[in-house]
Design a protein around this motif. Structure first.
Motif, PDB file in Angstrom:
ATOM      1  N   ARG A   8       0.817  -1.198   0.000  1.00 52.01           N
ATOM      2  CA  ARG A   8       0.000   0.000   0.000  1.00 52.01           C
ATOM      3  C   ARG A   8       0.856   1.256   0.000  1.00 52.01           C
ATOM      4  O   ARG A   8       1.946   1.290   0.562  1.00 52.01           O
ATOM      5  N   PHE A   9       0.306   2.304  -0.645  1.00 51.58           N
ATOM      6  CA  PHE A   9       0.971   3.595  -0.706  1.00 51.58           C
ATOM      7  C   PHE A   9      -0.007   4.653  -0.212  1.00 51.58           C
ATOM      8  O   PHE A   9      -1.215   4.548  -0.442  1.00 51.58           O
ATOM      9  N   GLU A  47       5.132   5.817 -10.552  1.00 48.26           N
ATOM     10  CA  GLU A  47       6.476   5.541 -10.041  1.00 48.26           C
ATOM     11  C   GLU A  47       6.413   4.565  -8.872  1.00 48.26           C
ATOM     12  O   GLU A  47       7.250   3.660  -8.749  1.00 48.26           O
ATOM     13  N   ALA A  48       5.412   4.730  -7.996  1.00 48.06           N
ATOM     14  CA  ALA A  48       5.263   3.829  -6.858  1.00 48.06           C
ATOM     15  C   ALA A  48       4.966   2.407  -7.307  1.00 48.06           C
ATOM     16  O   ALA A  48       5.469   1.431  -6.737  1.00 48.06           O
ATOM     17  N   VAL A  49       4.149   2.273  -8.347  1.00 47.61           N
ATOM     18  CA  VAL A  49       3.863   0.943  -8.903  1.00 47.61           C
ATOM     19  C   VAL A  49       5.137   0.325  -9.463  1.00 47.61           C
ATOM     20  O   VAL A  49       5.413  -0.866  -9.270  1.00 47.61           O
ATOM     21  N   ASP A  50       5.942   1.141 -10.121  1.00 44.68           N
ATOM     22  CA  ASP A  50       7.151   0.656 -10.779  1.00 44.68           C
ATOM     23  C   ASP A  50       8.218   0.219  -9.789  1.00 44.68           C
ATOM     24  O   ASP A  50       8.778  -0.876  -9.903  1.00 44.68           O
ATOM     25  N   ILE A  51       8.499   1.059  -8.776  1.00 46.00           N
ATOM     26  CA  ILE A  51       9.627   0.748  -7.898  1.00 46.00           C
ATOM     27  C   ILE A  51       9.233   0.029  -6.612  1.00 46.00           C
ATOM     28  O   ILE A  51      10.038  -0.689  -6.022  1.00 46.00           O
ATOM     29  N   LEU A  52       7.968   0.215  -6.163  1.00 49.88           N
ATOM     30  CA  LEU A  52       7.534  -0.425  -4.918  1.00 49.88           C
ATOM     31  C   LEU A  52       6.574  -1.580  -5.158  1.00 49.88           C
ATOM     32  O   LEU A  52       6.262  -2.322  -4.232  1.00 49.88           O
ATOM     33  N   GLU A 266      12.126  15.985  -6.344  1.00 45.14           N
ATOM     34  CA  GLU A 266      12.908  14.750  -6.348  1.00 45.14           C
ATOM     35  C   GLU A 266      12.034  13.578  -6.744  1.00 45.14           C
ATOM     36  O   GLU A 266      10.808  13.622  -6.609  1.00 45.14           O
ATOM     37  N   SER A 267      12.666  12.517  -7.172  1.00 48.48           N
ATOM     38  CA  SER A 267      11.930  11.299  -7.508  1.00 48.48           C
ATOM     39  C   SER A 267      11.530  10.575  -6.227  1.00 48.48           C
ATOM     40  O   SER A 267      12.119  10.777  -5.154  1.00 48.48           O
ATOM     41  N   LEU A 268      10.533   9.740  -6.351  1.00 50.23           N
ATOM     42  CA  LEU A 268      10.099   8.928  -5.217  1.00 50.23           C
ATOM     43  C   LEU A 268      11.236   8.046  -4.722  1.00 50.23           C
ATOM     44  O   LEU A 268      11.434   7.865  -3.520  1.00 50.23           O
ATOM     45  N   GLN A 269      12.004   7.502  -5.634  1.00 49.81           N
ATOM     46  CA  GLN A 269      13.102   6.629  -5.250  1.00 49.81           C
ATOM     47  C   GLN A 269      14.120   7.376  -4.390  1.00 49.81           C
ATOM     48  O   GLN A 269      14.592   6.843  -3.381  1.00 49.81           O
TER      49      GLN A 269
END
Length: 334
Positions: A8-9, A47-52, A266-269
Motif C-alpha cells: 500500500r501507498f 512511479e510507486a507501482v514501478d519501484i515499490l 525529487e523522484s520517489l526513489q
C-alpha cells in the motif's frame, strides 16, 4: 537502489477539512493552495507501482472528499488496476454517497473515522456521528468498510460495545488505535496506559464473537504482542502530503523536523532513500528489554514518542515493561 515491495501507498490528497476536530494530529482544516494536481498524483503513483510494486493506494487528508476532483482521480487510479481506499470522516451527503457507491463496483473501499458514539460528537461536533453512521450503514451493502476508532481519555467501553454491534450487524471491520499527541491533540486526550493495555485484552472478546477487530496489540499464545513492526522503524514507508512534501508517515505530516523533501523536486526513489534513521532510534532500555528481544514489542510508535518527548529515541507512553497489567488486573470499569 532496490526498494522493498509494498502493498500500500499513502497520499494526502487534500489538507483542508470540513470539520475542525479537537484531536486532529495533523491540524487539518486549512486548505493548501498548492496541492498536487491529478496528473502529478498519477505520475507519482506510476512511479510507486514501478519501484515499490504497490497494489493498493490509500487517499487521506484532511478530508479527501473536499478535493474538487476526488472522484475522477479515484477512477483514474482504478483504471490503473489499483485498489483504492478512501479515508473519510463520514460527514458527507447523498451525492458523494452515490458516487462512492458507483466507484465501489470497481473496488473502492472506505475507512471511516468514528471515535466512539458520544465521544465522536464531542471531538468532531454535534450531529457528525449520526450522519457518519447513516452513511456507513447505507454503503456497507456496496463496499468494504473499516471504522477507525481512536482510544482516548474520553471514550467509554459502552461506546465500544455499540460499535461492536454495528460491526456485527453490517460486517464492518473495527480498528482501534490510541490518540497521537500531535497537531491539536495533546497529552490530556490520551488513554491512561494501564487502561489502554486492559482494553487490548478486552477487545479480544469481540473477536470471540466473530467481529473483525484490528488493534495494535494482539493476544497470541496467551501473551500480548505488538501486532507488527512499525514500517517507519524499518524505513519502508513514506507519506506524501497534499503539497507534495514527503514525510516518514502520515502522523508526521507537517512536522518540519520530519520533512524528507518534496516530490516536486525529487523522484520517489530518492525520497525513499532519505527516510531519517532517527525515526528508528530505540531507547537504550528498550534495546535490552525482554519484550523487545522476544519480539513482543518493537519499541512503540515513533510519532507518539516524538509528540510526547519532542525527540525520537525515548520510551513510549504505552510501554509493556512498565504498564502491562497482571492477569488479576484485567477487569475495567463499565
Amino acid at each position: 537502489m532496490t526498494m522493498a515491495k509494498q502493498e500500500r501507498f499513502y497520499i494526502n490528497v487534500f489538507n483542508g477539512c470540513n470539520l475542525s476536530c479537537s484531536h486532529c494530529f495533523n491540524d487539518g482544516g486549512f486548505a493548501e493552495e498548492a496541492i498536487l494536481t491529478t496528473p502529478e498524483i498519477l505520475c507519482l503513483v506510476d512511479e510507486a507501482v514501478d519501484i515499490l510494486k504497490i497494489t493498493e493506494i490509500q487517499l487521506t487528508g484532511g478530508e479527501p472528499l473536499q478535493r474538487s476532483d476526488i472522484f475522477p482521480l479515484i477512477k483514474e487510479l482504478q483504471d490503473r488496476g489499483l485498489a483504492v481506499i478512501l479515508q473519510t470522516n463520514g460527514f458527507f451527503g447523498q451525492e458523494p454517497a452515490k458516487k462512492i457507491s458507483q466507484l465501489a463496483r470497481e473496488g473502492l473501499s472506505l475507512i471511516v473515522s468514528i471515535d466512539g458514539i458520544e465521544t465522536n460528537d464531542l471531538f468532531r461536533g454535534k450531529g457528525v456521528t449520526s450522519k457518519a453512521l447513516e452513511n456507513v450503514k447505507t454503503l456497507s451493502n456496496e463496499t468494504e468498510i473499516r471504522i477507525n476508532t481512536l482510544l482516548s481519555s474520553s471514550i467509554r467501553w459502552k461506546e465500544i460495545e455499540e460499535l461492536a454491534e454495528l460491526g456485527e450487524k453490517f460486517s464492518i471491520v473495527l480498528a482501534f488505535n490510541p490518540v497521537c499527541p500531535l497537531g491539536r491533540a495533546d497529552f490530556s486526550l490520551m488513554m491512561e496506559p494501564h487502561k489502554y493495555f486492559r482494553w487490548m485484552y478486552r477487545l479480544e472478546g469481540l473477536r470471540n464473537r466473530g467481529i473483525q477487530v484490528r488493534k495494535c496489540f494482539d493476544l497470541i499464545g496467551g501473551r500480548l504482542m505488538e501486532r507488527e513492526n512499525c514500517p517507519v522503524r524499518k524505513g519502508a514507508t513514506i507519506h506524501i502530503a497534499a503539497d507534495g512534501k514527503a514525510y516518514p508517515c502520515g502522523f508526521l505530516v507537517n512536522r518540519p523536523e520530519c520533512l524528507i523533501g518534496s516530490y516536486r523536486g525529487e523522484s520517489l526513489q530518492n525520497l525513499m532513500g532519505k527516510i531519517p534513521a532517527g525515526c528508528r532510534l530505540l531507547h537504550p532500555d528498550c534495546q535490552i528489554c525482554d519484550y523487545h528481544l522476544r519480539e513482543e514489542c518493537w519499541g512503540g510508535c515513533p510519532a507518539r514518542i516524538l509528540g510526547l518527548n519532542g525527540r525520537f529515541g525515548e520510551k513510549d507512553l504505552y510501554c509493556m515493561a512498565s504498564c502491562l497489567p497482571s492477569k488479576g488486573d484485567l477487569e475495567d470499569e463499565p
